[in-house]
Design an enzyme around this catalytic site. Structure first.
Site, short mmCIF file in Angstrom:
data_model
loop_
_atom_site.label_atom_id
_atom_site.label_comp_id
_atom_site.label_asym_id
_atom_site.label_seq_id
_atom_site.Cartn_x
_atom_site.Cartn_y
_atom_site.Cartn_z
N ASN A 9 -4.12 32.85 5.81
CA ASN A 9 -3.51 32.98 7.14
C ASN A 9 -3.43 31.58 7.72
OD1 ASN A 9 -2.81 33.51 9.76
ND2 ASN A 9 -4.73 34.56 10.30
N LYS A 11 -2.02 30.64 10.32
CA LYS A 11 -1.94 30.65 11.79
C LYS A 11 -0.81 29.72 12.25
CE LYS A 11 -6.70 32.08 11.89
NZ LYS A 11 -7.98 32.16 12.61
N HIS A 97 -4.40 41.08 14.05
CA HIS A 97 -5.39 39.99 14.04
C HIS A 97 -6.02 39.87 15.43
CE1 HIS A 97 -7.18 36.04 13.79
NE2 HIS A 97 -7.13 36.16 12.47
N GLU A 99 -6.68 37.42 17.20
CA GLU A 99 -5.98 36.48 18.08
C GLU A 99 -4.76 37.13 18.71
OE1 GLU A 99 -5.72 33.35 15.16
OE2 GLU A 99 -7.89 33.13 15.26
N GLU A 169 -12.77 41.34 10.20
CA GLU A 169 -13.00 39.96 10.65
C GLU A 169 -13.83 39.97 11.92
OE1 GLU A 169 -9.74 37.16 9.06
OE2 GLU A 169 -8.94 38.15 10.83
N GLY A 175 -13.26 30.98 12.59
CA GLY A 175 -13.10 29.58 12.97
C GLY A 175 -14.34 28.94 13.55
N SER A 215 -14.65 32.37 8.60
CA SER A 215 -15.35 31.21 8.04
C SER A 215 -15.71 31.40 6.56
CB SER A 215 -16.59 30.86 8.87
OG SER A 215 -16.20 30.51 10.19
P1 PGA Z 1 -11.19 31.37 9.50
O1 PGA Z 1 -10.09 32.44 10.02
O2 PGA Z 1 -11.25 31.52 8.00
O3 PGA Z 1 -10.68 30.04 9.95
O4 PGA Z 1 -12.49 31.75 10.15
C1 PGA Z 1 -9.98 33.69 9.43
C2 PGA Z 1 -8.88 34.47 10.11
O5 PGA Z 1 -8.80 34.42 11.36
O6 PGA Z 1 -8.07 35.14 9.46
#
Ligand code: PGA
Length: 255
Positions: A9, A11, A97, A99, A169, A175, A215
């Site tokens: 992803n 983003k 997601h 976000e 997640e 993140g 992460s």
């Molecule tokens: P990350 O994000 O691996 O940077 O923690 C995962 C995601 O939001 O899909």
């Protein structure tokens, strides 16, 4: 049969030149994949055509998108439909997601419609769920995630469900560098599988790929993916560097 999947992803990251270099680097080091060991690259909309072209003829590594709208076409300025994604060569779409849920106020009713759009246009849907830190601290994460899955997916029939991948997640791990332990991941993934089994039966649950996200990196991927109910990962930050992403893909292929 249940598939293992590592999905990138990106983003809102990478220019076209950066995205091209990244995909070139991934392809240069890619181990042998199979129908049961897949990779997905969900780039921003602007890079989809380029990514589709780069992945053309490369087996079991698929172009993806990070969102689609809940309608097929029309006066929805700024939106992109599942029909358009399919037409552009996309095979997977990430929906729900955290976000999107948090910053863009996407609720379950909207997500259920987006899921329908993805499926009716022949896309595989990676449906995300996961709890914020206060829910984890209160110990009610199982109920939280169960609710998200019921509201987003339970209107589907069993045949439609075969085109769904679930990504768990935990928001507190996205993140942040703070990963769920493999025991925490296994516990909630097993719960998610039970939720699916109760509604759709044991076979549907057994065939469902449930990815972990938050992460995930080369140093923890193998341990997470070794959990019996963790079928790969949805990767943000570590998917932006070819060596890190390849390390995670290798952890999946090695399982
Ligand atoms: P990350 O994000 O691996 O940077 O923690 C995962 C995601 O939001 O899909």
């Amino acid at each position: 049969m249940r598939k293992k999947i590592v999905a990138a992803n990106w983003k809102m990251n990478l220019t076209l030149a950066e995205g091209k270099n990244l995909v070139d680097g991934i392809l240069a080091g890619l181990p042998a994949l199979s129908d049961a060991r897949r990779v997905v690259i969900a780039s921003p909309f602007t890079a989809i055509a380029q990514t589709v072209a780069q992945l053309q003829g490369k087996p079991y590594i698929y172009p993806g998108a990070q969102n689609c709208y809940a309608e097929n076409a029309g006066a929805y300025t700024g939106e992109v439909s599942a029909l358009m994604l399919k037409d552009a060569g996309v095979q997977y779409v990430i929906l729900g997601h955290s976000e999107r849920r948090e910053y863009f106020k996407e609720d379950s009713a909207l997500l259920a419609k987006k899921v329908n759009q993805g499926l009716s246009n022949g896309l595989q849907v990676i449906f995300c769920c996961g709890e914020p830190l206060e829910i984890r601290d209160a110990g009610t994460q199982n109920a939280h995630v169960e609710q998200q899955i019921k509201e987003g997916l339970f209107h589907l029939d069993a045949a439609q469900l075969t085109n769904i991948v679930i990504a768990y997640e935990p928001i507190w791990a996205i993140g942040t560098g703070r990963t769920a332990t493999s025991a925490q991941a296994q516990e909630i993934h097993a719960h998610i599988r039970q939720v699916i089994a109760k509604q759709y039966g044991a076979d549907a649950a057994d065939n469902m790929s449930i990815l972990y996200g938050g992460s995930c990196k080369p140093s923890n991927a193998a341990e997470l993916f070794a959990c019996p109910d963790v079928d790969g990962g949805l990767i943000g930050g570590a998917a932006l560097k070819s060596d890190e992403f390849l390390g995670i893909i290798n952890a999946m292929v090695g399982q």
